[in-house]
Structure formats: C-alpha cells, structure tokens
Design a protein around this motif. Sequence first.
Motif, PDB file in Angstrom:
ATOM      1  N   ALA A  22      -8.030 -16.002  17.399  1.00 53.13           N
ATOM      2  CA  ALA A  22      -6.773 -16.696  17.157  1.00 53.13           C
ATOM      3  C   ALA A  22      -5.632 -15.693  17.290  1.00 53.13           C
ATOM      4  N   SER A  23      -4.429 -16.198  17.265  1.00 53.49           N
ATOM      5  CA  SER A  23      -3.278 -15.305  17.271  1.00 53.49           C
ATOM      6  C   SER A  23      -2.446 -15.571  16.022  1.00 53.49           C
ATOM      7  N   LEU A  24      -1.652 -14.584  15.643  1.00 53.51           N
ATOM      8  CA  LEU A  24      -0.791 -14.686  14.465  1.00 53.51           C
ATOM      9  C   LEU A  24       0.651 -14.492  14.886  1.00 53.51           C
ATOM     10  N   CYS A  25       1.514 -15.068  14.098  1.00 47.63           N
ATOM     11  CA  CYS A  25       2.943 -14.845  14.241  1.00 47.63           C
ATOM     12  C   CYS A  25       3.401 -14.231  12.934  1.00 47.63           C
ATOM     13  N   PHE A  26       3.755 -12.961  12.936  1.00 47.91           N
ATOM     14  CA  PHE A  26       4.253 -12.345  11.717  1.00 47.91           C
ATOM     15  C   PHE A  26       5.617 -12.951  11.395  1.00 47.91           C
ATOM     16  N   ILE A  27       5.763 -13.391  10.126  1.00 43.11           N
ATOM     17  CA  ILE A  27       7.011 -14.050   9.746  1.00 43.11           C
ATOM     18  C   ILE A  27       8.031 -13.077   9.188  1.00 43.11           C
ATOM     19  N   GLY A  28       7.640 -11.842   8.978  1.00 41.82           N
ATOM     20  CA  GLY A  28       8.553 -10.835   8.451  1.00 41.82           C
ATOM     21  C   GLY A  28       7.805  -9.564   8.122  1.00 41.82           C
ATOM     22  N   HIS A  29       8.457  -8.713   7.329  1.00 41.38           N
ATOM     23  CA  HIS A  29       7.890  -7.415   6.972  1.00 41.38           C
ATOM     24  C   HIS A  29       8.231  -7.065   5.527  1.00 41.38           C
ATOM     25  N   ILE A  30       7.362  -6.285   4.923  1.00 42.63           N
ATOM     26  CA  ILE A  30       7.583  -5.767   3.573  1.00 42.63           C
ATOM     27  C   ILE A  30       8.537  -4.586   3.654  1.00 42.63           C
ATOM     28  N   ARG A  31       9.436  -4.483   2.694  1.00 43.76           N
ATOM     29  CA  ARG A  31      10.281  -3.298   2.518  1.00 43.76           C
ATOM     30  C   ARG A  31       9.916  -2.725   1.157  1.00 43.76           C
ATOM     31  N   SER A  32       9.367  -1.516   1.169  1.00 39.76           N
ATOM     32  CA  SER A  32       8.903  -0.886  -0.068  1.00 39.76           C
ATOM     33  C   SER A  32       9.080   0.626   0.029  1.00 39.76           C
ATOM     34  N   PRO A  33       8.933   1.325  -1.084  1.00 44.16           N
ATOM     35  CA  PRO A  33       9.024   2.781  -1.056  1.00 44.16           C
ATOM     36  C   PRO A  33       7.717   3.445  -0.623  1.00 44.16           C
ATOM     37  N   TRP A  34       6.687   2.658  -0.312  1.00 44.83           N
ATOM     38  CA  TRP A  34       5.362   3.217  -0.053  1.00 44.83           C
ATOM     39  C   TRP A  34       5.102   3.443   1.426  1.00 44.83           C
ATOM     40  N   GLY A  35       4.260   4.427   1.696  1.00 39.45           N
ATOM     41  CA  GLY A  35       3.854   4.733   3.059  1.00 39.45           C
ATOM     42  C   GLY A  35       2.613   5.596   3.049  1.00 39.45           C
ATOM     43  N   PRO A  36       2.074   5.888   4.229  1.00 37.92           N
ATOM     44  CA  PRO A  36       0.848   6.675   4.314  1.00 37.92           C
ATOM     45  C   PRO A  36       0.956   8.068   3.677  1.00 37.92           C
ATOM     46  N   ASP A  37       2.169   8.596   3.604  1.00 40.49           N
ATOM     47  CA  ASP A  37       2.355   9.945   3.061  1.00 40.49           C
ATOM     48  C   ASP A  37       2.944   9.940   1.655  1.00 40.49           C
ATOM     49  N   THR A  38       2.865   8.789   0.955  1.00 38.90           N
ATOM     50  CA  THR A  38       3.375   8.703  -0.410  1.00 38.90           C
ATOM     51  C   THR A  38       2.210   8.436  -1.363  1.00 38.90           C
ATOM     52  N   ASP A  39       2.479   8.526  -2.628  1.00 37.63           N
ATOM     53  CA  ASP A  39       1.479   8.243  -3.658  1.00 37.63           C
ATOM     54  C   ASP A  39       1.481   6.730  -3.906  1.00 37.63           C
ATOM     55  N   ILE A  78       0.855 -13.038   1.803  1.00 39.36           N
ATOM     56  CA  ILE A  78      -0.290 -12.655   2.631  1.00 39.36           C
ATOM     57  C   ILE A  78       0.225 -11.688   3.688  1.00 39.36           C
ATOM     58  N   THR A  79      -0.386 -10.518   3.708  1.00 40.97           N
ATOM     59  CA  THR A  79       0.067  -9.464   4.625  1.00 40.97           C
ATOM     60  C   THR A  79      -1.066  -9.042   5.558  1.00 40.97           C
ATOM     61  N   TRP A  80      -0.681  -8.379   6.632  1.00 38.10           N
ATOM     62  CA  TRP A  80      -1.604  -7.845   7.630  1.00 38.10           C
ATOM     63  C   TRP A  80      -1.570  -6.328   7.481  1.00 38.10           C
ATOM     64  N   MET A  81      -2.617  -5.773   6.902  1.00 39.54           N
ATOM     65  CA  MET A  81      -2.676  -4.337   6.619  1.00 39.54           C
ATOM     66  C   MET A  81      -2.979  -3.579   7.919  1.00 39.54           C
ATOM     67  N   HIS A  82      -1.985  -3.472   8.735  1.00 34.78           N
ATOM     68  CA  HIS A  82      -2.092  -3.007  10.114  1.00 34.78           C
ATOM     69  C   HIS A  82      -2.591  -1.570  10.272  1.00 34.78           C
ATOM     70  N   LEU A  83      -2.560  -0.777   9.223  1.00 38.70           N
ATOM     71  CA  LEU A  83      -3.024   0.615   9.334  1.00 38.70           C
ATOM     72  C   LEU A  83      -4.459   0.799   8.826  1.00 38.70           C
ATOM     73  N   GLY A  84      -5.054  -0.259   8.285  1.00 41.24           N
ATOM     74  CA  GLY A  84      -6.418  -0.161   7.761  1.00 41.24           C
ATOM     75  C   GLY A  84      -7.455  -0.205   8.872  1.00 41.24           C
ATOM     76  N   ARG A  85      -8.509   0.587   8.721  1.00 42.14           N
ATOM     77  CA  ARG A  85      -9.575   0.539   9.721  1.00 42.14           C
ATOM     78  C   ARG A  85     -10.334  -0.768   9.570  1.00 42.14           C
ATOM     79  N   ARG A  86     -10.932  -1.230  10.665  1.00 39.92           N
ATOM     80  CA  ARG A  86     -11.531  -2.560  10.687  1.00 39.92           C
ATOM     81  C   ARG A  86     -13.042  -2.547  10.858  1.00 39.92           C
ATOM     82  N   PRO A 108      -8.092  -2.572   1.952  1.00 38.48           N
ATOM     83  CA  PRO A 108      -7.463  -2.969   3.215  1.00 38.48           C
ATOM     84  C   PRO A 108      -8.361  -2.682   4.416  1.00 38.48           C
ATOM     85  N   ARG A 109      -9.471  -2.016   4.193  1.00 38.86           N
ATOM     86  CA  ARG A 109     -10.412  -1.705   5.278  1.00 38.86           C
ATOM     87  C   ARG A 109     -11.397  -2.856   5.406  1.00 38.86           C
TER      88      ARG A 109
END
Length: 160
Positions: A22-39, A78-86, A108-109
């Motif tokens: 199937a395909s998805l249409c992302f309806i938006g994005h999260i804005r947060s202080p978190w990232g791969p290099d943060t705690d 509901i989010t798409w954890m795009h950086l998680g391994r599958r 998220p993996r």
Amino acid sequence: MGDAPREGERLLPFDPGARADASLCFIGHIRSPWGPDTDTPKNIGRARETGQPAQIELAEGFGAGLAGLSVGQPIIVITWMHLGRRDLIVQAPRHADGPRGTFALRSPRRPNPVAMSTVRITSIDPEAGVIGIDATDAFDGTPVVDIKPWLETVDLPPRE
C-alpha cells in the motif's frame, strides 16, 4: 540495514520495505526537541516527565481536518518511525530479561515502523494546521500518518 544485531536477536531474510502492499500519505510532521543525537525519552511516559511539549504541523490542506477537536482533548497520534530499522523480528531490549518478538514490544524497530501515542492537545490552530501536544517521544521531523480522537468508550479494553 543498521547496527549489528545484539545477542539473541534475529533478522528477517528479506527487506519488509521491498514488499510494499500500500502507499501512505503523510499528513504532517512532529516538531520536538528530540533527535538521533539527543537523549530522547524511550517512551511517551518518560517524554512527559521531561516537561518538553511538542507540536504536530500538518501539511497544506489538512488543517480543516482538525474541526471538532479541542484543547484538553486526548488524541492518538500515529507516526512513521522513518529512522527505525525494519528487519529485526526478534529483539533483545536492554530493559527485558531476554529476547522478545517484535510484536511483543513497542520498539520503533519493526517491519512497518508505525508508532502510536496517546497525547493531550495543549493548543490548536486549524488555520495554520498546528496542534500543540503535551509530549512526544518522536524525533523532530517524524512523519505523521494519522490523528484520531481517543474515546474512553472505544479505546479502553473490556473489563474481565
């Protein structure tokens, strides 16, 4: 597809992303202080403990879909954890006493990196398509797949 597996972990013999049905249409994005290099907090409960609010920024055209929602209301994001391994089907989480199947974890993996959190609306601007939420454990920029109202009569499991 990512870091070497931990002891006890098992990989799928294929890439789940290559089996798209199937395909998805992302309806938006999260804005947060978190990232791969943060705690980054490990779950939504820990995220709430930080006191760091977040936002959902909807893509153009989706703001009208916020009609009927209000400040203080709980919603399921509901989010798409795009950086998680599958490709991990058995994982060895540090907090557990041994390996567990992916479907027994909130990690998220997973074959389809879909995550969900129940959060509370702290502000809402339908014109701008922005919802303030009390917390998130998602990285900044995480795609949003859907938003649903949390309803006690529907979302609580039956008592036994």
